[in-house]
Design a protein around this motif. Structure first.
Motif, PDB file in Angstrom:
ATOM      1  N   GLN A 209      22.046 -15.690   7.494  1.00 52.87           N
ATOM      2  CA  GLN A 209      21.779 -14.412   6.852  1.00 52.87           C
ATOM      3  C   GLN A 209      20.503 -14.499   6.007  1.00 52.87           C
ATOM      4  N   ARG A 210      19.931 -13.352   5.759  1.00 54.28           N
ATOM      5  CA  ARG A 210      18.768 -13.282   4.900  1.00 54.28           C
ATOM      6  C   ARG A 210      19.171 -13.685   3.486  1.00 54.28           C
ATOM      7  N   GLU A 211      18.334 -14.489   2.830  1.00 54.52           N
ATOM      8  CA  GLU A 211      18.649 -14.942   1.491  1.00 54.52           C
ATOM      9  C   GLU A 211      17.475 -14.738   0.545  1.00 54.52           C
ATOM     10  N   PHE A 212      17.814 -14.614  -0.706  1.00 52.71           N
ATOM     11  CA  PHE A 212      16.825 -14.427  -1.761  1.00 52.71           C
ATOM     12  C   PHE A 212      16.049 -15.710  -1.974  1.00 52.71           C
ATOM     13  N   VAL A 213      14.733 -15.585  -2.190  1.00 55.65           N
ATOM     14  CA  VAL A 213      13.893 -16.749  -2.478  1.00 55.65           C
ATOM     15  C   VAL A 213      13.322 -16.654  -3.889  1.00 55.65           C
ATOM     16  N   ALA A 214      12.611 -15.587  -4.178  1.00 57.83           N
ATOM     17  CA  ALA A 214      11.971 -15.461  -5.489  1.00 57.83           C
ATOM     18  C   ALA A 214      11.654 -14.001  -5.757  1.00 57.83           C
ATOM     19  N   ARG A 215      11.522 -13.686  -7.058  1.00 55.67           N
ATOM     20  CA  ARG A 215      11.211 -12.320  -7.467  1.00 55.67           C
ATOM     21  C   ARG A 215      10.321 -12.365  -8.695  1.00 55.67           C
ATOM     22  N   ILE A 216       9.453 -11.366  -8.809  1.00 51.22           N
ATOM     23  CA  ILE A 216       8.593 -11.250  -9.978  1.00 51.22           C
ATOM     24  C   ILE A 216       8.531  -9.789 -10.388  1.00 51.22           C
ATOM     25  N   THR A 217       8.732  -9.541 -11.675  1.00 54.72           N
ATOM     26  CA  THR A 217       8.699  -8.171 -12.171  1.00 54.72           C
ATOM     27  C   THR A 217       7.266  -7.736 -12.427  1.00 54.72           C
ATOM     28  N   SER A 218       7.109  -6.474 -12.761  1.00 49.63           N
ATOM     29  CA  SER A 218       5.778  -5.950 -13.073  1.00 49.63           C
ATOM     30  C   SER A 218       5.207  -6.603 -14.324  1.00 49.63           C
ATOM     31  N   ARG A 219       6.074  -7.196 -15.134  1.00 48.84           N
ATOM     32  CA  ARG A 219       5.613  -7.923 -16.318  1.00 48.84           C
ATOM     33  C   ARG A 219       5.544  -9.419 -16.075  1.00 48.84           C
TER      34      ARG A 219
ATOM     35  N   GLN B 252       9.643 -25.959  -6.414  1.00 43.07           N
ATOM     36  CA  GLN B 252       8.963 -26.181  -5.139  1.00 43.07           C
ATOM     37  C   GLN B 252       8.073 -24.989  -4.774  1.00 43.07           C
ATOM     38  N   PHE B 253       8.573 -23.788  -5.039  1.00 46.31           N
ATOM     39  CA  PHE B 253       7.843 -22.569  -4.738  1.00 46.31           C
ATOM     40  C   PHE B 253       7.402 -21.902  -6.045  1.00 46.31           C
ATOM     41  N   THR B 254       6.271 -21.187  -5.973  1.00 43.86           N
ATOM     42  CA  THR B 254       5.787 -20.427  -7.120  1.00 43.86           C
ATOM     43  C   THR B 254       5.382 -19.035  -6.655  1.00 43.86           C
ATOM     44  N   ILE B 255       5.940 -18.042  -7.318  1.00 43.09           N
ATOM     45  CA  ILE B 255       5.598 -16.658  -6.995  1.00 43.09           C
ATOM     46  C   ILE B 255       4.616 -16.130  -8.028  1.00 43.09           C
ATOM     47  N   SER B 256       3.680 -15.319  -7.577  1.00 45.33           N
ATOM     48  CA  SER B 256       2.699 -14.733  -8.482  1.00 45.33           C
ATOM     49  C   SER B 256       2.316 -13.364  -7.953  1.00 45.33           C
ATOM     50  N   ARG B 257       1.676 -12.592  -8.789  1.00 47.37           N
ATOM     51  CA  ARG B 257       1.275 -11.259  -8.350  1.00 47.37           C
ATOM     52  C   ARG B 257      -0.036 -10.852  -8.998  1.00 47.37           C
TER      53      ARG B 257
ATOM     54  N   LYS C 140      -4.285  -5.394  -7.515  1.00 44.48           N
ATOM     55  CA  LYS C 140      -4.435  -5.351  -6.062  1.00 44.48           C
ATOM     56  C   LYS C 140      -3.119  -5.043  -5.350  1.00 44.48           C
ATOM     57  N   ASN C 141      -2.034  -4.945  -6.106  1.00 46.27           N
ATOM     58  CA  ASN C 141      -0.711  -4.732  -5.510  1.00 46.27           C
ATOM     59  C   ASN C 141      -0.374  -5.796  -4.471  1.00 46.27           C
ATOM     60  N   THR C 142      -0.604  -7.012  -4.846  1.00 46.00           N
ATOM     61  CA  THR C 142      -0.284  -8.128  -3.959  1.00 46.00           C
ATOM     62  C   THR C 142       0.664  -9.101  -4.657  1.00 46.00           C
TER      63      THR C 142
ATOM     64  N   SER D 273       0.848  -1.186   0.000  1.00 43.82           N
ATOM     65  CA  SER D 273       0.000   0.000   0.000  1.00 43.82           C
ATOM     66  C   SER D 273       0.880   1.232   0.000  1.00 43.82           C
ATOM     67  N   GLY D 274       0.282   2.344  -0.345  1.00 43.89           N
ATOM     68  CA  GLY D 274       1.036   3.581  -0.412  1.00 43.89           C
ATOM     69  C   GLY D 274       1.378   3.934  -1.847  1.00 43.89           C
ATOM     70  N   SER D 275       2.421   4.686  -1.999  1.00 44.90           N
ATOM     71  CA  SER D 275       2.802   5.210  -3.302  1.00 44.90           C
ATOM     72  C   SER D 275       3.694   4.216  -4.054  1.00 44.90           C
ATOM     73  N   ILE D 276       3.103   3.067  -4.406  1.00 47.59           N
ATOM     74  CA  ILE D 276       3.918   2.010  -4.972  1.00 47.59           C
ATOM     75  C   ILE D 276       4.185   2.182  -6.452  1.00 47.59           C
ATOM     76  N   GLY D 277       3.337   2.898  -7.160  1.00 50.06           N
ATOM     77  CA  GLY D 277       3.551   3.085  -8.580  1.00 50.06           C
ATOM     78  C   GLY D 277       3.297   1.807  -9.362  1.00 50.06           C
ATOM     79  N   SER D 278       3.695   1.809 -10.624  1.00 50.72           N
ATOM     80  CA  SER D 278       3.414   0.669 -11.483  1.00 50.72           C
ATOM     81  C   SER D 278       4.663  -0.051 -11.961  1.00 50.72           C
ATOM     82  N   VAL D 279       5.805   0.552 -11.817  1.00 50.03           N
ATOM     83  CA  VAL D 279       7.037  -0.092 -12.267  1.00 50.03           C
ATOM     84  C   VAL D 279       7.797  -0.577 -11.051  1.00 50.03           C
ATOM     85  N   ASN D 280       7.687  -1.863 -10.802  1.00 53.91           N
ATOM     86  CA  ASN D 280       8.325  -2.385  -9.603  1.00 53.91           C
ATOM     87  C   ASN D 280       8.521  -3.889  -9.704  1.00 53.91           C
ATOM     88  N   ASP D 281       9.474  -4.349  -8.969  1.00 54.46           N
ATOM     89  CA  ASP D 281       9.666  -5.774  -8.760  1.00 54.46           C
ATOM     90  C   ASP D 281       9.225  -6.090  -7.341  1.00 54.46           C
ATOM     91  N   MET D 282       8.624  -7.258  -7.160  1.00 53.33           N
ATOM     92  CA  MET D 282       8.286  -7.694  -5.819  1.00 53.33           C
ATOM     93  C   MET D 282       8.849  -9.084  -5.600  1.00 53.33           C
TER      94      MET D 282
END
Length: 119
Positions: free
Chosen positions: A44-54, A66-71, A75-77, A25-34
């Protein structure tokens, strides 16, 4: 300002599944990776998965297949479907957003949600 709130963590047995969600929520805009990162106890904290705005996805080798990321851009989720969970997947899972602003890249983090996989 951007806020990220995770949900869906909990206790599951080995071989089980969980679905994590993150709402931005907030001023997230439309061009972002989550994405999702995790931090296991004493590690240490480690990377799991990433999904671009496309909806281009990237996974850590340890979770591929094993894992699947989606967005849902409307809804900005972002969600992380975790299957065949193992004790080594136990960690606090953090939602992350990378926002590409004209002035530069901004990083945001959620507070995390705990996933515990029992053997």
């Amino acid at each position: 300002q951007v806020q990220l709130v995770e949900s869906g963590g909990g206790l599951v047995q080995t071989g089980g599944s969980l679905r994590l969600s993150c709402a931005a929520s907030g001023s997230i805009g439309s061009v972002n990776d989550m994405g999702w990162y995790r931090q296991a106890p004493g590690k240490q904290r480690e990377f799991v998965a990433r999904i671009t705005s496309r909806s281009t996805t990237t996974y850590a080798d340890s979770v591929k297949g094993q894992f699947t990321i989606s967005r849902d851009n409307a809804k900005n989720t972002v969600a992380l479907q975790m299957n065949s969970l193992k004790p080594e997947d136990t960690a606090v899972y953090y939602c992350n957003a990378l926002l590409y602003r004209p002035a530069g890249i901004e990083h945001y983090w959620g507070k995390g949600t705990l996933v515990t996989v029992s053997s």
